[in-house]
Design a protein around this motif. Structure first.
Motif, PDB file in Angstrom:
ATOM      1  N   ALA A   2       0.994  -1.310  -0.229  1.00 33.61           N
ATOM      2  CA  ALA A   2      -0.059   0.005   0.068  1.00 33.61           C
ATOM      3  C   ALA A   2       0.992   1.326  -0.111  1.00 33.61           C
ATOM      4  O   ALA A   2       0.370   2.385  -0.604  1.00 33.61           O
ATOM      5  N   ILE A   3       2.252   1.128   0.564  1.00 32.68           N
ATOM      6  CA  ILE A   3       2.862   2.268   0.669  1.00 32.68           C
ATOM      7  C   ILE A   3       3.166   2.801  -0.734  1.00 32.68           C
ATOM      8  O   ILE A   3       3.294   4.168  -0.966  1.00 32.68           O
ATOM      9  N   PHE A   4       3.576   1.935  -1.814  1.00 32.36           N
ATOM     10  CA  PHE A   4       3.562   2.328  -3.164  1.00 32.36           C
ATOM     11  C   PHE A   4       2.329   2.921  -4.125  1.00 32.36           C
ATOM     12  O   PHE A   4       2.374   3.396  -4.940  1.00 32.36           O
ATOM     13  N   LEU A   5       1.060   2.675  -3.575  1.00 26.88           N
ATOM     14  CA  LEU A   5      -0.062   2.915  -4.147  1.00 26.88           C
ATOM     15  C   LEU A   5      -0.630   4.236  -3.576  1.00 26.88           C
ATOM     16  O   LEU A   5      -1.494   4.836  -4.325  1.00 26.88           O
ATOM     17  N   ILE A   6      -0.469   4.499  -2.362  1.00 28.41           N
ATOM     18  CA  ILE A   6      -1.117   5.901  -1.735  1.00 28.41           C
ATOM     19  C   ILE A   6      -0.540   7.178  -2.378  1.00 28.41           C
ATOM     20  O   ILE A   6       0.612   7.268  -2.594  1.00 28.41           O
ATOM     21  N   ARG A   7      -1.502   7.941  -2.830  1.00 24.69           N
ATOM     22  CA  ARG A   7      -1.166   9.092  -3.373  1.00 24.69           C
ATOM     23  C   ARG A   7      -2.060  10.258  -2.724  1.00 24.69           C
ATOM     24  O   ARG A   7      -2.940   9.944  -2.047  1.00 24.69           O
ATOM     25  N   GLY A   8      -1.821  11.537  -3.282  1.00 23.35           N
ATOM     26  CA  GLY A   8      -2.556  12.870  -3.109  1.00 23.35           C
ATOM     27  C   GLY A   8      -2.374  13.269  -1.839  1.00 23.35           C
ATOM     28  O   GLY A   8      -1.248  13.028  -1.235  1.00 23.35           O
ATOM     29  N   ARG A   9      -2.914  14.517  -1.644  1.00 23.29           N
ATOM     30  CA  ARG A   9      -2.455  15.555  -0.409  1.00 23.29           C
ATOM     31  C   ARG A   9      -3.754  16.226  -0.336  1.00 23.29           C
ATOM     32  O   ARG A   9      -4.569  16.605  -1.007  1.00 23.29           O
ATOM     33  N   VAL A  10      -4.155  16.643   1.011  1.00 23.65           N
ATOM     34  CA  VAL A  10      -5.315  17.426   1.606  1.00 23.65           C
ATOM     35  C   VAL A  10      -5.146  18.710   0.925  1.00 23.65           C
ATOM     36  O   VAL A  10      -4.117  19.323   0.895  1.00 23.65           O
ATOM     37  N   GLY A  11      -6.227  19.067   0.027  1.00 20.82           N
ATOM     38  CA  GLY A  11      -6.332  20.294  -0.476  1.00 20.82           C
ATOM     39  C   GLY A  11      -5.578  20.484  -2.071  1.00 20.82           C
ATOM     40  O   GLY A  11      -6.052  21.571  -2.510  1.00 20.82           O
ATOM     41  N   GLU A  12      -5.341  19.462  -2.319  1.00 19.63           N
ATOM     42  CA  GLU A  12      -4.650  19.375  -3.604  1.00 19.63           C
ATOM     43  C   GLU A  12      -5.485  18.423  -4.717  1.00 19.63           C
ATOM     44  O   GLU A  12      -5.795  17.337  -4.362  1.00 19.63           O
ATOM     45  N   ASP A  13      -5.889  18.831  -5.864  1.00 19.90           N
ATOM     46  CA  ASP A  13      -6.859  18.310  -6.720  1.00 19.90           C
ATOM     47  C   ASP A  13      -7.995  17.385  -6.024  1.00 19.90           C
ATOM     48  O   ASP A  13      -8.064  16.313  -6.192  1.00 19.90           O
ATOM     49  N   GLN A  14      -9.084  18.214  -5.446  1.00 21.92           N
ATOM     50  CA  GLN A  14      -9.873  17.361  -4.532  1.00 21.92           C
ATOM     51  C   GLN A  14     -11.249  17.450  -5.320  1.00 21.92           C
ATOM     52  O   GLN A  14     -12.191  18.191  -5.318  1.00 21.92           O
ATOM     53  N   PRO A  15     -11.310  16.911  -6.355  1.00 22.11           N
ATOM     54  CA  PRO A  15     -12.765  16.668  -7.096  1.00 22.11           C
ATOM     55  C   PRO A  15     -13.956  16.176  -6.240  1.00 22.11           C
ATOM     56  O   PRO A  15     -13.694  15.564  -5.111  1.00 22.11           O
ATOM     57  N   THR A  16     -15.106  16.403  -6.874  1.00 16.45           N
ATOM     58  CA  THR A  16     -16.338  15.863  -5.990  1.00 16.45           C
ATOM     59  C   THR A  16     -16.348  14.360  -5.958  1.00 16.45           C
ATOM     60  O   THR A  16     -16.921  13.746  -4.848  1.00 16.45           O
ATOM     61  N   HIS A  17     -15.610  13.519  -6.812  1.00 16.92           N
ATOM     62  CA  HIS A  17     -15.719  12.131  -6.658  1.00 16.92           C
ATOM     63  C   HIS A  17     -14.633  11.643  -6.159  1.00 16.92           C
ATOM     64  O   HIS A  17     -13.693  12.437  -5.602  1.00 16.92           O
TER      65      HIS A  17
END
Length: 279
Positions: free
Chosen positions: A261-276
């Motif tokens: 899972a370490i290698f699959l988790i992405r993203g950051r709070v507040g960054e590119d947050q669409p509605t889906h």
């Protein structure tokens, strides 16, 4: 007087990894100190050879220090105004693959329940273990998936860093079991397992959108593991037959999935947050 509150608020409003480490260390020191006090005050209620040998030993020897620690964490989070962020909806959701984490944990809980020799436990002991699970689930999730995750996110870290560091801190917290007299090999095995478990709890929080799901699963995992294995310092991976063998296999799978899972988790709070749903 007028500068006291803003100064204190400002310190915690600028979170960093070292501030988080100070919170973890302070909590562990407080927990160990409380444990020393309760072990002396309730010495006649605690079986030092087998702390889960009776209902009173479970409550006063294990659950009470953790419950007091949970209360201290709740006070800390309340004073800083963090409860809404911690117990409210997650600011970033998860992908479908993250459901694998909680599914493995639920399967392990079921295997432990099936593999338990219920005749070995009294009703009082079972109820006490359930109470212990509530205390552990609340205290450890509040600290590591609540306070730790919030501080790491507020410091601007990406979710992969948040997941790994919060899970690593959760795992390293269990090294204090060595101080309590647990064998070194068991402690090291526990650290490895709890890292994978921590990753699964992080994923549970992400994919369900709430820390409460992680609290519930964590609160069910500890008592069912003790019921199945027979004690606090008995490794479930040593069991080799029936439902116990399945539980051991799921434990190995949980650890492996936590690493993947370490290698699959992405993203950051507040960054590119669409509605889906996003990563």
């Amino acid at each position: 007087m007028t500068n006291t509150v803003p100064e204190k608020s400002g310190f915690w409003s600028r979170p960093s990894l070292w501030k988080l480490l100070s919170v973890i260390v302070a909590y562990l020191a407080f927990y160990l100190a409380v444990g020393q006090v309760t072990s002396r005050v309730f010495a006649d209620q605690i079986d030092t050879d087998n702390v889960v040998a009776s209902a009173s030993s479970i409550i006063f020897g294990v659950a009470l220090p953790i419950a007091i620690g949970a209360i201290a964490l709740l006070i800390f989070a309340t004073k800083l105004g963090w409860l809404r962020d911690i117990f409210g909806p997650q600011p970033i959701r998860g992908r479908g693959w993250m459901w694998i984490g909680p599914i493995i944990v639920v399967a392990a809980i079921a295997a432990h329940l099936v593999g338990t020799d219920w005749s070995e436990w009294s009703t009082g002991e079972i109820v006490s273990l359930i109470a212990l699970g509530v205390c552990v689930g609340l205290a450890e999730e509040l600290l590591t998936r609540g306070i730790a995750v919030k501080m790491l996110r507020d410091a601007g870290h990406r979710e992969r860093f948040v997941a790994v560091v919060s899970s690593l801190l959760f795992a390293l917290m269990h090294t204090v079991n060595f101080i309590a007299g647990m064998e070194l090999a068991t402690v090291l095995g526990t650290v490895v397992y709890t890292f994978g478990f921590g990753m699964c709890m992080y994923l549970t929080m992400r994919v369900t959108g709430t820390i409460w799901a992680a609290i519930v699963l964590h609160g069910l995992t500890d008592p069912t593991t003790i019921l199945s294995s027979g004690g606090l310092d008995t490794s479930v991976t040593t069991e080799v037959s029936g439902a116990a063998a399945i539980a051991s296999l799921l434990t190995v799978l949980l650890i492996a999935f936590g690493v993947v899972a370490i290698f699959l988790i992405r993203g950051r709070v507040g960054e590119d947050q669409p509605t889906h749903v996003t990563a």
